[in-house]
Motif scaffolding. Structure first.
Motif, PDB file in Angstrom:
ATOM      1  N   ALA A   1       0.823  -1.209   0.000  1.00  0.00           N
ATOM      2  CA  ALA A   1       0.000   0.000   0.000  1.00  0.00           C
ATOM      3  C   ALA A   1       0.857   1.260   0.000  1.00  0.00           C
ATOM      4  O   ALA A   1       0.377   2.349   0.313  1.00  0.00           O
ATOM      5  N   THR A   2       2.149   1.127  -0.350  1.00  0.00           N
ATOM      6  CA  THR A   2       3.055   2.272  -0.401  1.00  0.00           C
ATOM      7  C   THR A   2       3.488   2.514  -1.841  1.00  0.00           C
ATOM      8  O   THR A   2       3.142   1.766  -2.757  1.00  0.00           O
ATOM      9  N   SER A   3       4.283   3.571  -1.994  1.00  0.00           N
ATOM     10  CA  SER A   3       4.794   3.894  -3.333  1.00  0.00           C
ATOM     11  C   SER A   3       6.143   3.239  -3.598  1.00  0.00           C
ATOM     12  O   SER A   3       6.742   3.448  -4.652  1.00  0.00           O
ATOM     13  N   ARG A   4       6.638   2.435  -2.675  1.00  0.00           N
ATOM     14  CA  ARG A   4       7.941   1.782  -2.844  1.00  0.00           C
ATOM     15  C   ARG A   4       7.760   0.490  -3.640  1.00  0.00           C
ATOM     16  O   ARG A   4       7.020  -0.399  -3.231  1.00  0.00           O
ATOM     17  N   SER A   5       8.423   0.404  -4.719  1.00  0.00           N
ATOM     18  CA  SER A   5       8.284  -0.768  -5.587  1.00  0.00           C
ATOM     19  C   SER A   5       9.105  -1.943  -5.059  1.00  0.00           C
ATOM     20  O   SER A   5      10.168  -1.756  -4.469  1.00  0.00           O
ATOM     21  N   GLY A   6       8.592  -3.144  -5.257  1.00  0.00           N
ATOM     22  CA  GLY A   6       9.309  -4.351  -4.836  1.00  0.00           C
ATOM     23  C   GLY A   6       9.188  -4.672  -3.373  1.00  0.00           C
ATOM     24  O   GLY A   6       9.741  -5.681  -2.903  1.00  0.00           O
ATOM     25  N   LEU A   7       8.453  -3.842  -2.609  1.00  0.00           N
ATOM     26  CA  LEU A   7       8.364  -4.067  -1.163  1.00  0.00           C
ATOM     27  C   LEU A   7       7.595  -5.355  -0.848  1.00  0.00           C
ATOM     28  O   LEU A   7       8.008  -6.138   0.020  1.00  0.00           O
ATOM     29  N   ALA A   8       6.508  -5.578  -1.564  1.00  0.00           N
ATOM     30  CA  ALA A   8       5.714  -6.785  -1.301  1.00  0.00           C
ATOM     31  C   ALA A   8       6.491  -8.040  -1.649  1.00  0.00           C
ATOM     32  O   ALA A   8       6.442  -9.041  -0.921  1.00  0.00           O
ATOM     33  N   LYS A   9       7.231  -8.021  -2.755  1.00  0.00           N
ATOM     34  CA  LYS A   9       7.997  -9.193  -3.185  1.00  0.00           C
ATOM     35  C   LYS A   9       9.098  -9.535  -2.181  1.00  0.00           C
ATOM     36  O   LYS A   9       9.270 -10.709  -1.802  1.00  0.00           O
ATOM     37  N   ASP A  10       9.832  -8.535  -1.748  1.00  0.00           N
ATOM     38  CA  ASP A  10      10.908  -8.783  -0.786  1.00  0.00           C
ATOM     39  C   ASP A  10      10.353  -9.315   0.528  1.00  0.00           C
ATOM     40  O   ASP A  10      10.923 -10.234   1.142  1.00  0.00           O
ATOM     41  N   THR A  11       9.250  -8.751   0.993  1.00  0.00           N
ATOM     42  CA  THR A  11       8.656  -9.199   2.260  1.00  0.00           C
ATOM     43  C   THR A  11       8.130 -10.620   2.130  1.00  0.00           C
ATOM     44  O   THR A  11       8.287 -11.448   3.045  1.00  0.00           O
ATOM     45  N   ALA A  12       7.511 -10.934   0.999  1.00  0.00           N
ATOM     46  CA  ALA A  12       6.995 -12.290   0.785  1.00  0.00           C
ATOM     47  C   ALA A  12       8.125 -13.310   0.776  1.00  0.00           C
ATOM     48  O   ALA A  12       7.986 -14.417   1.321  1.00  0.00           O
ATOM     49  N   ASP A  13       9.240 -12.962   0.164  1.00  0.00           N
ATOM     50  CA  ASP A  13      10.388 -13.880   0.133  1.00  0.00           C
ATOM     51  C   ASP A  13      10.894 -14.173   1.544  1.00  0.00           C
ATOM     52  O   ASP A  13      11.234 -15.321   1.868  1.00  0.00           O
ATOM     53  N   GLU A  14      10.945 -13.153   2.372  1.00  0.00           N
ATOM     54  CA  GLU A  14      11.429 -13.349   3.747  1.00  0.00           C
ATOM     55  C   GLU A  14      10.446 -14.184   4.554  1.00  0.00           C
ATOM     56  O   GLU A  14      10.854 -15.064   5.339  1.00  0.00           O
ATOM     57  N   LEU A  15       9.154 -13.933   4.386  1.00  0.00           N
ATOM     58  CA  LEU A  15       8.163 -14.740   5.098  1.00  0.00           C
ATOM     59  C   LEU A  15       8.220 -16.200   4.668  1.00  0.00           C
ATOM     60  O   LEU A  15       8.037 -17.115   5.480  1.00  0.00           O
ATOM     61  N   LYS A  16       8.493 -16.415   3.417  1.00  0.00           N
ATOM     62  CA  LYS A  16       8.607 -17.785   2.918  1.00  0.00           C
ATOM     63  C   LYS A  16       9.787 -18.498   3.560  1.00  0.00           C
ATOM     64  O   LYS A  16       9.712 -19.694   3.888  1.00  0.00           O
ATOM     65  N   LYS A  17      10.888 -17.784   3.783  1.00  0.00           N
ATOM     66  CA  LYS A  17      12.051 -18.368   4.445  1.00  0.00           C
ATOM     67  C   LYS A  17      11.721 -18.764   5.891  1.00  0.00           C
ATOM     68  O   LYS A  17      12.320 -19.691   6.433  1.00  0.00           O
ATOM     69  N   ARG A  18      10.764 -18.044   6.470  1.00  0.00           N
ATOM     70  CA  ARG A  18      10.404 -18.314   7.858  1.00  0.00           C
ATOM     71  C   ARG A  18       9.294 -19.356   7.974  1.00  0.00           C
ATOM     72  O   ARG A  18       8.776 -19.593   9.068  1.00  0.00           O
ATOM     73  N   GLY A  19       8.921 -19.955   6.856  1.00  0.00           N
ATOM     74  CA  GLY A  19       7.998 -21.075   6.895  1.00  0.00           C
ATOM     75  C   GLY A  19       6.565 -20.771   6.521  1.00  0.00           C
ATOM     76  O   GLY A  19       5.726 -21.682   6.533  1.00  0.00           O
ATOM     77  N   PHE A  20       6.219 -19.525   6.199  1.00  0.00           N
ATOM     78  CA  PHE A  20       4.847 -19.191   5.839  1.00  0.00           C
ATOM     79  C   PHE A  20       4.582 -19.521   4.372  1.00  0.00           C
ATOM     80  O   PHE A  20       5.483 -19.464   3.522  1.00  0.00           O
ATOM     81  N   LYS A  21       3.326 -19.833   4.089  1.00  0.00           N
ATOM     82  CA  LYS A  21       2.911 -20.027   2.697  1.00  0.00           C
ATOM     83  C   LYS A  21       2.554 -18.670   2.097  1.00  0.00           C
ATOM     84  O   LYS A  21       1.902 -17.856   2.751  1.00  0.00           O
TER      85      LYS A  21
END
Length: 244
Positions: free
Chosen positions: A125-145
């Protein structure tokens, strides 16, 4: 009077034939009694001193007995405080048990879902591009789907001031998923929408910088699952044996 009689002596001290007077000092009974008492006292002092030496080397003397008396007094004075601490721990355990029962009744407590059972839609919900992708990658490393990755709906776009917004369907199971996901972030808000499914939307706001440190997130998740055993409890890590 015989010539053997000393001058000035006569009468019964007169020496006749081969007999002569036996002269000796009279016995002084006071001195004898005093000497006997002194001997007994000396023997008693010597015996007491011997017992003291034996007690020092064997560890059973008066000094050791005094130490034991002091320790018993300390233990007696510490007993009420120990009972108070035990009562406090039992009260805390009772409260923790009540909270755990409340969580379990609401679908929480020991029934909390694992990160692998939670599907997260990461929306930016921000103007920063790629923020959702980077956060999703980190959550995936921590075991989330990870479900959807993209931009947030228009109603949230540039309108979230805090770090994140968690949105899901109403119900205890969704609430548990939000709690588990919330351990990975800070300063989040939650909202329930009338919709189907168990997915949780993670909408990143202007206050979002990064996920919580993995160590802190793991500790928060462990605390959410249940209270840890406190130090000093018998039979548990951190417990110290009684000195009394």
């Amino acid at each position: 009077m015989s010539m053997l009689t000393p001058p000035g002596l006569g009468g019964k001290y007169r020496i006749k034939g081969d007999r002569y007077p036996r002269m000796r000092r009279p016995r002084r009974w006071g001195r004898i009694v005093a000497a006997s008492l002194a001997s007994v006292l000396a023997a008693a002092v010597l015996g007491w001193g011997t017992l003291q030496v034996i007690g020092i080397f064997s560890g059973s003397g008066p000094a050791k007995a005094a130490d034991r008396s002091v320790k018993r007094a300390k233990c007696a004075s510490a007993a009420p405080a120990a009972e108070a601490r035990t009562g406090g721990r039992k009260a805390a355990e009772g409260k923790a048990g009540s909270k755990a029962e409340g969580k379990k009744a609401a679908g929480g407590g020991d029934d909390l879902p694992e990160p692998g059972d939670i599907t997260v839609n990461v929306l930016n919900a921000t103007s920063r591009s790629g923020l959702a992708k980077d956060t999703a990658d980190e959550l995936k490393k921590r075991g989330f789907k990870i479900g959807k990755i993209g931009n947030a709906p228009a109603e949230f776009d540039e309108k979230i001031k805090k770090a994140a917004f968690l949105v899901g369907a109403p119900g205890a199971s969704t609430s548990d998923r939000m709690h588990v996901l919330g351990t990975q972030l800070a300063h989040t808000e939650t909202r329930y929408d009338e919709r189907d499914g168990k997915d949780v939307d993670l909408i990143l706001g202007n206050g979002f910088a990064h996920l919580a440190k993995k160590k802190a997130a793991t500790a928060a998740l462990a605390e959410l699952a249940g209270p840890a055993a406190g130090p000093g409890e018998p039979g548990k890590p951190g417990a110290s044996p009684s000195a009394c």
